[in-house]
Write a protein that holds these residues in place. Structure first.
Motif, short mmCIF file in Angstrom:
data_model
loop_
_atom_site.label_atom_id
_atom_site.label_comp_id
_atom_site.label_asym_id
_atom_site.label_seq_id
_atom_site.Cartn_x
_atom_site.Cartn_y
_atom_site.Cartn_z
N LEU A 177 50.34 56.19 46.08
CA LEU A 177 50.98 54.95 45.64
C LEU A 177 50.20 53.69 46.01
CD1 LEU A 177 54.67 55.70 46.72
CD2 LEU A 177 53.86 55.42 44.37
N THR A 178 49.56 53.69 47.16
CA THR A 178 48.99 52.45 47.68
C THR A 178 47.48 52.32 47.57
OG1 THR A 178 48.89 53.32 49.93
CG2 THR A 178 50.89 52.12 49.30
N PHE A 179 46.75 53.39 47.74
CA PHE A 179 45.31 53.25 47.82
C PHE A 179 44.63 53.08 46.47
CE2 PHE A 179 46.35 54.61 52.03
CZ PHE A 179 45.49 53.85 52.81
N GLY A 180 45.25 53.52 45.38
CA GLY A 180 44.71 53.27 44.04
C GLY A 180 44.64 51.78 43.75
N PRO A 181 45.76 51.04 43.91
CA PRO A 181 45.71 49.60 43.68
C PRO A 181 44.74 48.87 44.64
CG PRO A 181 47.98 50.36 43.68
CD PRO A 181 47.13 51.52 44.11
N ILE A 182 44.66 49.33 45.87
CA ILE A 182 43.74 48.70 46.83
C ILE A 182 42.30 48.93 46.38
CG2 ILE A 182 42.83 48.91 49.18
CD1 ILE A 182 45.77 49.21 50.12
N ALA A 183 41.96 50.15 46.01
CA ALA A 183 40.61 50.46 45.54
C ALA A 183 40.27 49.66 44.28
CB ALA A 183 40.46 51.95 45.29
N SER A 184 41.23 49.53 43.37
CA SER A 184 41.00 48.75 42.14
C SER A 184 40.73 47.29 42.47
CB SER A 184 42.21 48.85 41.21
OG SER A 184 42.32 50.14 40.70
N TYR A 185 41.48 46.74 43.41
CA TYR A 185 41.28 45.34 43.81
C TYR A 185 39.87 45.14 44.37
CZ TYR A 185 41.53 41.01 46.40
OH TYR A 185 41.26 39.75 46.89
N ILE A 186 39.47 46.03 45.27
CA ILE A 186 38.15 45.92 45.89
C ILE A 186 37.05 46.07 44.82
CG2 ILE A 186 36.53 46.98 47.52
CD1 ILE A 186 39.03 47.71 49.25
N ALA A 187 37.20 47.03 43.92
CA ALA A 187 36.21 47.23 42.87
C ALA A 187 36.12 46.02 41.94
CB ALA A 187 36.54 48.49 42.07
N THR A 188 37.25 45.43 41.59
CA THR A 188 37.26 44.25 40.74
C THR A 188 36.58 43.07 41.43
OG1 THR A 188 39.26 45.00 39.62
CG2 THR A 188 38.76 42.65 39.48
N LYS A 189 36.89 42.88 42.70
CA LYS A 189 36.27 41.81 43.47
C LYS A 189 34.75 41.99 43.52
CE LYS A 189 36.75 38.45 46.58
NZ LYS A 189 37.27 37.15 46.31
N PHE A 190 34.32 43.20 43.80
CA PHE A 190 32.89 43.52 43.86
C PHE A 190 32.22 43.26 42.51
CE2 PHE A 190 29.69 46.90 43.11
CZ PHE A 190 28.72 46.47 43.97
N ASN A 191 32.83 43.76 41.44
CA ASN A 191 32.28 43.58 40.10
C ASN A 191 32.15 42.13 39.72
OD1 ASN A 191 31.29 45.71 38.70
ND2 ASN A 191 33.24 46.32 37.82
N SER A 192 33.15 41.32 40.06
CA SER A 192 33.11 39.90 39.70
C SER A 192 31.99 39.16 40.42
CB SER A 192 34.46 39.23 39.97
OG SER A 192 34.69 39.11 41.35
N ILE A 193 31.56 39.68 41.55
CA ILE A 193 30.49 39.03 42.31
C ILE A 193 29.11 39.46 41.81
CG2 ILE A 193 29.41 38.88 44.59
CD1 ILE A 193 32.31 38.87 45.70
N ILE A 194 28.95 40.77 41.58
CA ILE A 194 27.61 41.22 41.16
C ILE A 194 27.39 41.06 39.65
CG2 ILE A 194 27.32 42.78 43.11
CD1 ILE A 194 27.72 45.08 41.03
N ASN A 195 28.46 40.93 38.89
CA ASN A 195 28.36 40.70 37.44
C ASN A 195 29.25 39.52 37.06
OD1 ASN A 195 26.73 43.05 36.90
ND2 ASN A 195 28.57 44.27 37.20
N PRO A 196 28.89 38.31 37.49
CA PRO A 196 29.76 37.16 37.20
C PRO A 196 29.84 36.90 35.70
CG PRO A 196 27.69 36.43 38.14
CD PRO A 196 27.69 37.92 38.18
N PRO A 197 30.98 36.35 35.23
CA PRO A 197 31.10 36.05 33.81
C PRO A 197 30.03 35.02 33.41
CG PRO A 197 33.12 35.50 35.02
CD PRO A 197 32.13 36.01 36.00
N LYS A 198 29.49 35.22 32.24
CA LYS A 198 28.48 34.28 31.74
C LYS A 198 29.16 33.00 31.24
CE LYS A 198 25.14 37.72 30.70
NZ LYS A 198 25.15 39.00 30.43
N PRO A 199 28.57 31.85 31.58
CA PRO A 199 29.17 30.59 31.11
C PRO A 199 29.08 30.50 29.58
CG PRO A 199 27.20 30.20 32.46
CD PRO A 199 27.40 31.67 32.38
N LYS A 200 30.08 29.86 29.03
CA LYS A 200 30.13 29.72 27.56
C LYS A 200 29.47 28.46 27.11
CE LYS A 200 34.23 32.49 27.14
NZ LYS A 200 35.54 32.65 26.65
#
Length: 98
Positions: free
Chosen positions: A75-98
């Motif tokens: 119940l708990t570790f899936g959402p935690i892992a998803s949060y960490i992965a999303t945070k990591f992804n947003s840092i190493i692959n930041p959205p490109k400016p429009k």
């Protein structure tokens, strides 16, 4: 870190620094005679050169009625892992400016 990089051929490493499980007393529900419990994972992500990528805490909750460790993890570790992965992804692959 260089040893881990060589052994696992990984560019990034996630360290779980602390794991807390606590009751949330102000969440008591008299109708169900239950309250929420909160799992907090403190983590650090570094790269192969020991550079800090990100660090923080991720939290998830579950009911006090659940006492099966396998179900609590499910119940708990899936959402935690998803949060960490999303945070990591947003840092190493930041959205490109429009």
């Amino acid at each position: 870190i260089p040893y881990l990089n060589k052994k696992y051929k990984s560019e990034y490493f996630v360290f779980i620094n602390q794991l807390d499980i606590k009751s949330v007393p102000d969440s008591y529900d008299i109708a169900t005679d239950s309250y929420q419990r909160e799992v907090t994972v403190h983590y650090t992500i570094i790269d192969k050169d020991s550079k800090l990528i990100t660090a923080g805490a991720a939290t998830s909750k579950f009911t006090s009625k659940e006492n099966n460790p396998k179900k609590i993890v499910a119940l708990t570790f899936g959402p935690i892992a998803s949060y960490i992965a999303t945070k990591f992804n947003s840092i190493i692959n930041p959205p490109k400016p429009k």
